[in-house]
Design a protein around this motif. Sequence first.
Motif, PDB file in Angstrom:
ATOM      1  N   CYS A 175      58.288  45.642  53.847  1.00 45.21           N
ATOM      2  CA  CYS A 175      56.876  45.545  53.473  1.00 45.21           C
ATOM      3  C   CYS A 175      56.310  44.256  54.059  1.00 45.21           C
ATOM      4  O   CYS A 175      57.048  43.296  54.277  1.00 45.21           O
ATOM      5  CB  CYS A 175      56.704  45.556  51.952  1.00 45.21           C
ATOM      6  N   THR A 230      53.851  40.576  49.492  1.00 45.35           N
ATOM      7  CA  THR A 230      54.710  40.169  48.378  1.00 45.35           C
ATOM      8  C   THR A 230      53.824  40.144  47.137  1.00 45.35           C
ATOM      9  O   THR A 230      53.190  39.129  46.847  1.00 45.35           O
ATOM     10  CB  THR A 230      55.309  38.757  48.612  1.00 45.35           C
ATOM     11  N   CYS A 231      53.764  41.256  46.438  1.00 48.40           N
ATOM     12  CA  CYS A 231      52.825  41.347  45.318  1.00 48.40           C
ATOM     13  C   CYS A 231      53.427  40.719  44.063  1.00 48.40           C
ATOM     14  O   CYS A 231      54.524  41.073  43.640  1.00 48.40           O
ATOM     15  CB  CYS A 231      52.452  42.807  45.065  1.00 48.40           C
ATOM     16  N   CYS A 277      55.471  43.575  42.026  1.00 45.22           N
ATOM     17  CA  CYS A 277      56.004  44.748  42.732  1.00 45.22           C
ATOM     18  C   CYS A 277      57.314  45.166  42.068  1.00 45.22           C
ATOM     19  O   CYS A 277      58.198  44.341  41.872  1.00 45.22           O
ATOM     20  CB  CYS A 277      56.256  44.412  44.197  1.00 45.22           C
ATOM     21  N   GLY A 320      57.887  50.098  49.992  1.00 42.46           N
ATOM     22  CA  GLY A 320      57.520  49.287  51.139  1.00 42.46           C
ATOM     23  C   GLY A 320      56.173  49.654  51.737  1.00 42.46           C
ATOM     24  O   GLY A 320      55.341  50.243  51.085  1.00 42.46           O
ATOM     25  N   PHE A 350      62.562  47.694  48.273  1.00 40.76           N
ATOM     26  CA  PHE A 350      62.359  48.223  49.626  1.00 40.76           C
ATOM     27  C   PHE A 350      63.137  47.419  50.676  1.00 40.76           C
ATOM     28  O   PHE A 350      62.989  47.659  51.865  1.00 40.76           O
ATOM     29  CB  PHE A 350      60.868  48.243  49.985  1.00 40.76           C
ATOM     30  N   ASN A 361      49.258  50.227  51.873  1.00 39.42           N
ATOM     31  CA  ASN A 361      48.454  49.135  51.313  1.00 39.42           C
ATOM     32  C   ASN A 361      47.198  48.862  52.148  1.00 39.42           C
ATOM     33  O   ASN A 361      46.393  48.000  51.788  1.00 39.42           O
ATOM     34  CB  ASN A 361      49.298  47.866  51.113  1.00 39.42           C
TER      35      ASN A 361
HETATM   36  S1  SF4 Z   1      55.600  47.764  48.251  1.00 38.98           S
HETATM   37 FE1  SF4 Z   1      53.418  47.745  47.650  1.00 38.98          FE
HETATM   38  S2  SF4 Z   1      53.425  46.661  45.682  1.00 38.98           S
HETATM   39 FE2  SF4 Z   1      55.387  46.195  46.669  1.00 38.98          FE
HETATM   40  S3  SF4 Z   1      55.063  44.267  47.826  1.00 38.98           S
HETATM   41 FE3  SF4 Z   1      54.646  45.958  49.232  1.00 38.98          FE
HETATM   42  S4  SF4 Z   1      52.411  46.300  49.061  1.00 38.98           S
HETATM   43 FE4  SF4 Z   1      53.030  45.118  47.281  1.00 38.98          FE
END
Ligand code: SF4
Length: 200
Positions: A34, A37-38, A47, A81, A51, A107
Amino acid sequence: MPDRSYMINEIFYSLQGEGGRAGTANLFLRFAGCNQTCRKETHGFDCDTEFASGRRMTLAEILAEFRQIGPGCNWVILTGGEPALQVDRELIDALHAAGYKLAIETNGSIELPPGIDWITVSPKVAEHAIRQRFAHEVKYVRGYGQGIPKTVVQAEHKLISPAFEGNILDPRTLEWCIRLVKENPNWRLSVQMHKNWNIR
Ligand code: SF4
């Protein structure tokens, strides 16, 4: 059959638990990696998707696994991800040629190649950084106290998804999101029902 390969975190067969296609059977193709980094402090939620791990799979291997675990299912959800880091025309064309329709959950930070049948943009970046500005549905995950941004994504369906903590939905967060929808009636509530159904 092209022999391109992709880093795949997991493949499984389940029901879509949220959004306009909720309740339908789908093959899930979860890509590794991904570009965000939520975190609760910055995004209103942590998150909860693993992933980071993955195995390299060719298109032929992916298709063979689909046929084994979900014979008869003709919808694939590309997820992560962030699937847009890897999804390309070759993958879209090969899965279409094999008879599958494609949905994606992205996203929005990377513009998608054309040809995907159902696009869900769930923005995790500031509006000015969103590159995929067309979708069938746009979905904002909202924690308690977070408002709805003036979205740049053009979508027929506009969804508010209350942020879970693991499998738990704080009643205050749900109440907050219901209030958001009542105050913004062109938006709709979308709860992650698969967490209540106890499936992935
Ligand atoms: S998978 Fe989605 S929620 Fe998780 S860090 Fe990536 S964008 Fe953010």
